[in-house]
Design a protein around this motif. Structure first.
Motif, PDB file in Angstrom:
ATOM      1  N   ALA A 448       0.936  -1.293  -0.013  1.00 14.12           N
ATOM      2  CA  ALA A 448       0.011  -0.107   0.019  1.00 14.12           C
ATOM      3  C   ALA A 448       0.809   1.260   0.054  1.00 14.12           C
ATOM      4  N   GLY A 449       2.069   0.935  -0.146  1.00 14.03           N
ATOM      5  CA  GLY A 449       3.040   2.300  -0.184  1.00 14.03           C
ATOM      6  C   GLY A 449       3.618   2.788   1.119  1.00 14.03           C
ATOM      7  N   LEU A 450       3.419   1.810   1.942  1.00 13.35           N
ATOM      8  CA  LEU A 450       4.214   2.092   3.298  1.00 13.35           C
ATOM      9  C   LEU A 450       5.750   1.786   3.208  1.00 13.35           C
ATOM     10  N   ALA A 451       6.659   2.922   3.578  1.00 14.69           N
ATOM     11  CA  ALA A 451       7.999   2.724   3.235  1.00 14.69           C
ATOM     12  C   ALA A 451       9.110   2.521   4.291  1.00 14.69           C
ATOM     13  N   SER A 452       8.653   3.025   5.550  1.00 12.64           N
ATOM     14  CA  SER A 452       9.547   2.994   6.601  1.00 12.64           C
ATOM     15  C   SER A 452       8.857   3.301   8.169  1.00 12.64           C
ATOM     16  N   ILE A 453       9.570   2.958   9.015  1.00 18.56           N
ATOM     17  CA  ILE A 453       8.799   3.349  10.186  1.00 18.56           C
ATOM     18  C   ILE A 453       9.343   4.799  10.439  1.00 18.56           C
ATOM     19  N   ASP A 454       8.308   5.716  10.689  1.00 20.73           N
ATOM     20  CA  ASP A 454       8.532   6.993  10.859  1.00 20.73           C
ATOM     21  C   ASP A 454       8.836   7.222  12.620  1.00 20.73           C
ATOM     22  N   HIS A 455       8.063   6.871  13.171  1.00 15.92           N
ATOM     23  CA  HIS A 455       8.362   6.961  14.863  1.00 15.92           C
ATOM     24  C   HIS A 455       7.489   6.146  15.545  1.00 15.92           C
ATOM     25  N   VAL A 456       7.975   5.890  16.704  1.00 18.07           N
ATOM     26  CA  VAL A 456       7.229   4.986  17.660  1.00 18.07           C
ATOM     27  C   VAL A 456       6.881   5.661  18.704  1.00 18.07           C
ATOM     28  N   ALA A 457       5.384   5.736  19.118  1.00 21.90           N
ATOM     29  CA  ALA A 457       5.109   6.469  20.344  1.00 21.90           C
ATOM     30  C   ALA A 457       4.981   5.792  21.623  1.00 21.90           C
ATOM     31  N   ILE A 458       5.595   5.701  22.694  1.00 14.98           N
ATOM     32  CA  ILE A 458       5.391   5.153  23.917  1.00 14.98           C
ATOM     33  C   ILE A 458       4.603   6.227  24.916  1.00 14.98           C
ATOM     34  N   GLY A 459       3.602   5.351  25.672  1.00 14.45           N
ATOM     35  CA  GLY A 459       2.904   5.984  26.702  1.00 14.45           C
ATOM     36  C   GLY A 459       3.788   5.534  27.961  1.00 14.45           C
ATOM     37  N   LEU A 460       3.807   6.575  28.859  1.00 14.43           N
ATOM     38  CA  LEU A 460       4.589   6.548  30.182  1.00 14.43           C
ATOM     39  C   LEU A 460       3.650   6.715  31.262  1.00 14.43           C
ATOM     40  N   PRO A 461       3.928   6.267  32.500  1.00 12.47           N
ATOM     41  CA  PRO A 461       3.757   6.891  33.574  1.00 12.47           C
ATOM     42  C   PRO A 461       4.485   8.159  34.057  1.00 12.47           C
ATOM     43  N   VAL A 462       3.840   9.068  34.643  1.00 11.48           N
ATOM     44  CA  VAL A 462       4.164  10.314  34.800  1.00 11.48           C
ATOM     45  C   VAL A 462       5.787  10.467  35.410  1.00 11.48           C
ATOM     46  N   ASP A 463       5.996   9.359  36.336  1.00  8.14           N
ATOM     47  CA  ASP A 463       7.328   9.314  36.763  1.00  8.14           C
ATOM     48  C   ASP A 463       8.348   8.928  36.105  1.00  8.14           C
ATOM     49  N   ALA A 464       8.220   8.335  34.762  1.00  9.03           N
ATOM     50  CA  ALA A 464       9.055   7.782  33.842  1.00  9.03           C
ATOM     51  C   ALA A 464       9.651   8.482  32.743  1.00  9.03           C
ATOM     52  N   LEU A 465       9.106   9.758  32.662  1.00  7.35           N
ATOM     53  CA  LEU A 465       9.705  10.417  31.395  1.00  7.35           C
ATOM     54  C   LEU A 465      10.876  10.766  31.628  1.00  7.35           C
ATOM     55  N   ASP A 466      11.482  11.327  32.635  1.00 10.63           N
ATOM     56  CA  ASP A 466      12.959  11.607  32.838  1.00 10.63           C
ATOM     57  C   ASP A 466      14.067  10.176  32.656  1.00 10.63           C
ATOM     58  N   THR A 467      13.618   9.251  33.048  1.00 12.51           N
ATOM     59  CA  THR A 467      14.221   8.151  32.899  1.00 12.51           C
ATOM     60  C   THR A 467      14.429   7.730  31.419  1.00 12.51           C
ATOM     61  N   TRP A 468      13.423   8.026  30.793  1.00 14.08           N
ATOM     62  CA  TRP A 468      13.522   7.578  29.210  1.00 14.08           C
ATOM     63  C   TRP A 468      14.289   8.501  28.513  1.00 14.08           C
ATOM     64  N   ILE A 469      14.152   9.860  28.745  1.00 13.10           N
ATOM     65  CA  ILE A 469      14.863  10.933  28.075  1.00 13.10           C
ATOM     66  C   ILE A 469      16.495  10.264  28.303  1.00 13.10           C
ATOM     67  N   LEU A 470      16.528  10.189  29.633  1.00 15.63           N
ATOM     68  CA  LEU A 470      18.021   9.887  29.804  1.00 15.63           C
ATOM     69  C   LEU A 470      18.573   8.682  29.078  1.00 15.63           C
ATOM     70  N   PHE A 471      17.831   7.655  29.062  1.00 11.73           N
ATOM     71  CA  PHE A 471      18.269   6.523  28.455  1.00 11.73           C
ATOM     72  C   PHE A 471      18.324   6.643  27.135  1.00 11.73           C
ATOM     73  N   TYR A 472      17.301   7.199  26.200  1.00 10.30           N
ATOM     74  CA  TYR A 472      17.861   7.850  24.983  1.00 10.30           C
ATOM     75  C   TYR A 472      18.945   8.498  24.579  1.00 10.30           C
ATOM     76  N   ARG A 473      19.251   9.485  25.461  1.00 11.40           N
ATOM     77  CA  ARG A 473      20.244  10.428  25.098  1.00 11.40           C
ATOM     78  C   ARG A 473      21.379   9.643  25.535  1.00 11.40           C
ATOM     79  N   ALA A 474      21.716   9.229  26.880  1.00  6.49           N
ATOM     80  CA  ALA A 474      22.997   8.783  27.214  1.00  6.49           C
ATOM     81  C   ALA A 474      23.394   7.331  26.639  1.00  6.49           C
ATOM     82  N   VAL A 475      22.272   6.445  26.311  1.00  5.25           N
ATOM     83  CA  VAL A 475      22.712   5.087  25.947  1.00  5.25           C
ATOM     84  C   VAL A 475      22.911   5.178  24.458  1.00  5.25           C
TER      85      VAL A 475
END
Ligand code: MG
Ligand code: MG
Length: 642
Positions: A448-475
């Motif tokens: 159907a013309g789908l070419a690639s994965i543009d993004h993945v959206a993750i829902g997080l508990p409110v206390d996990a946002l900083d954890t994930w930002i650090l994970f993506y940034r640092a790791v």
């Protein structure tokens, strides 16, 4: 470098805090007075508890409002300090932090303040204790490190030095460059905190919104660079006041804390190393020779999402497979030894894992049908793995059959997996070893013309946002964009996109500020973080949508009012807007264009987004998310009350 954390940074009782701090392998703590005052044991007990866990007590804090306008008041302040010295003796804490006076009673004569600090340092010296003077950003008379240093210099006492705190300097927009001029042995203590940029009262900002280095927007590496050039080689200590951390599980917070310090050390090391390379005689080169800074493998280059893996059972595998086929995917292969199937379209690879007794099955029983692994294509998968484990991410080893491919993997903060696929393996190399691909020719024609994965959206508990930002940034070396607040019919959602430099991998992190939003409900029903949508990129969204609707894929209907508003906001041809309205396509423009549409959710868990980007558009259509959420909410309200 020695690593320290203030007890105030974590949630829990004092003994829970010490357990978490020791488990994350810190060397020492700062005892925050309130933790001691509210502790149901003696200072001797605290000393023993810390010692049992191998933790030193490097600092006792804070001592407030030392300086006094009258001699009588100052004598009382010294008496008060002596009582604290008694406690410090018992704790075995060698240093007390004295912060600048924020009250209207603050002395404004520098010479008098210096004399009073000299007197305090004399008292401390008799007991072999040291005093570190910290300028609070909201200090009445002394609010900057340069001012605190000039007083310490004037007081001229070997038991008196300055305490630096990155928050107080950077929140005022003060330049840390002058720190490099302070003699290193007069910097007695260093506290590190990051923060998001907020326009608010600095005291409130400091008490509620500090975060670990790498989670906020301050340039901590430049700050630490100046401190190291000065010659400081004492502990790096985290002092974080954060409302969310006060509630979040302390163990996780302590792990993030250590990861943030390691990441900061490595970034600072890079800054010093490049300055040293440019000039081997520079003070940066000398600093580099003086302290040993953490030096992990470089972050990997990310070339894209190699595959996404869904945890399913046999029943959902059939249902999801059917939906994928109507989205234009072909069932391209079957795993040679496991109940795993592969769906492909364009460069997109989706793996449906129904293997009993596997990681995916455990994930399925905990979360229902969900994404259990994301696989990233990298230039060097071993380096990527080594960096992740150096930053304390657990590695994951899966059960592999004979002759099957072994792909390095780590666990993300929620326990899901991130695989690192070597780019040279290529898509064929990746699947032909483990999968029977004889079904692949069927790919042609259904696309159907789908070419690639543009993004993945993750829902997080409110206390996990900083954890994930650090994970993506640092790791993973990805960078967060702006954090946006979006409205949901039942509350606010905060959304932050994180992307690799080349934009080949994008992840959107969404947290709900309220417990009743759709995002919050998605998160709680999944018992933690969970992918709530996957966006596929295409080159002609109109043609793709026509085809998908013809295939029976159902998209979230968008209010006609949205399209009237679109005509008012942008100079778009009416015929184009009419087509968008018919196909439920949403639109955003900023440096380029973003067309997108949302499918109805699968099993109430996740949905798909079809997107087309043009020009330099770098966002995720966040401004349109409320249109989708409102539509979905109206749908469920109608279903609840027909
Ligand atoms: Mg401080
Ligand atoms: Mg999206």
């Amino acid at each position: 470098m020695r690593k320290c954390i203030a007890t105030v940074s974590l949630s829990g009782t004092l003994s829970e805090k010490l357990d978490a701090i020791a488990a994350a392998r810190f060397d020492a703590i700062e005892v925050f007075e309130n933790d001691l005052i509210h502790f149901q044991g003696s200072p001797e007990d605290v000393r023993a508890m810390a010692a049992d866990r191998g933790l030193g007590i490097d600092l006792y804090q804070p001592f407030r409002d030392l300086d006094a306008a009258t001699d009588e008041q100052f004598r009382r302040n010294l008496d008060r300090a002596e009582r604290k010295f008694d406690i410090m003796d018992t704790l075995g804490a060698p240093m007390m932090l004295v912060c600048s006076n924020p009250t209207p009673g603050a002395v404004t004569d520098d010479a008098r303040i210096a004399a009073q600090f000299h007197a305090l340092a004399d008292r401390a010296a008799r007991r072999n204790l040291r005093i570190a003077f910290e300028a609070l950003a909201w200090g009445r008379h002394v609010s900057r490190y340069s001012h605190a240093w000039s007083i310490v210099k004037a007081a001229d006492h070997p038991h008196l030095g300055v305490a630096l705190d990155s928050f107080h300097t950077l929140s005022l927009g003060d330049d840390p460059a002058g720190i490099a001029e302070i003699p290193g042995d007069k910097i007695f203590f260093l506290q590190l905190a990051d923060a998001p940029r907020l326009a608010m009262d600095v005291l409130q900002w400091s008490r509620h919104y500090r975060c670990f280095p790498g989670q906020g927007q301050f340039d901590l590496a430049r700050f630490l660079e100046c401190v190291l050039i000065a010659g400081y080689n004492g502990p790096l200590s985290l002092e974080i006041f954060n409302d969310v951390f006060r509630e979040a599980p302390g163990r996780r917070t302590a792990i993030d804390a250590m990861q943030s310090l390691l990441y900061l050390e490595s970034q600072t090391r890079q800054r010093l190393a490049s300055a040293a390379l440019a000039n081997p005689q520079s003070s940066a080169a000398q600093a580099l020779g003086r302290v040993a800074l953490f030096d992990p493998p470089q972050p990997p280059r990310l070339d894209g999402v190699a595959f996404l893996e869904f945890a399913v059972d046999t029943e959902t595998e059939t249902a999801l497979g059917g939906l994928l086929e109507s989205l234009g995917f072909a069932r391209a292969g079957r795993h040679r030894s496991k109940e795993v199937s592969l769906y492909q379209q364009g460069d997109i690879n989706l793996v449906l894992n129904a293997e009993p007794d596997s990681f995916a099955r455990t994930h399925f029983s905990e979360h229902g049908p969900s994404i259990c692994a994301m696989s990233l294509t990298t230039d060097d998968s071993i380096r990527a793995l080594n960096r992740a484990t150096a930053l304390n991410c657990p590695r994951f080893d899966s059960r592999i059959g004979p002759h099957e491919l072994k792909i390095p993997a780590i666990r993300a903060p929620d326990g899901s997996l991130v695989y690192f696929v070597p780019a040279e393996l290529g898509s064929d190399g990746l699947y032909e070893i483990d999968f029977d691909l004889t079904a692949r020719p069927r790919l042609k024609g259904v696309d159907a013309g789908l070419a690639s994965i543009d993004h993945v959206a993750i829902g997080l508990p409110v206390d996990a946002l900083d954890t994930w930002i650090l994970f993506y940034r640092a790791v993973l070396g990805m960078q967060p964009g702006d954090s946006l607040e979006l409205s949901d019919p039942y509350g606010l959602i905060r959304s932050c996109g994180v992307a690799s430099d080349n934009r080949a991998v994008r992840v959107v992190l969404n947290v709900s500020q309220s417990r009743s939003t759709q995002t919050a409900r998605a998160v709680t029903s999944q018992g933690g973080a969970g992918v709530h949508h996957i966006a596929f990129a295409c080159n002609d969204i109109f043609a793709t949508l026509e085809k998908l609707i013809e295939n029976g894929v159902r998209f979230v209907p968008i209010s006609p009012n949205y399209y009237d508003d679109l005509l008012a906001r942008f100079d778009l041809p009416t015929s184009v807007v009419a087509r968008m309205r018919r196909l439920s396509i949403l639109y955003e423009r900023s440096g380029g264009e973003y067309f997108h549409a949302y499918s109805e959710p699968f099993a109430g868990r996740f949905f798909f987004e079809i997107v087309q980007r043009t020009g330099d558009y770098d966002g995720y259509g966040a401004l349109n998310a409320p249109a989708r959420i409102a539509s979905q909410a109206q749908r469920s309200a109608a279903m609840a009350h027909p």
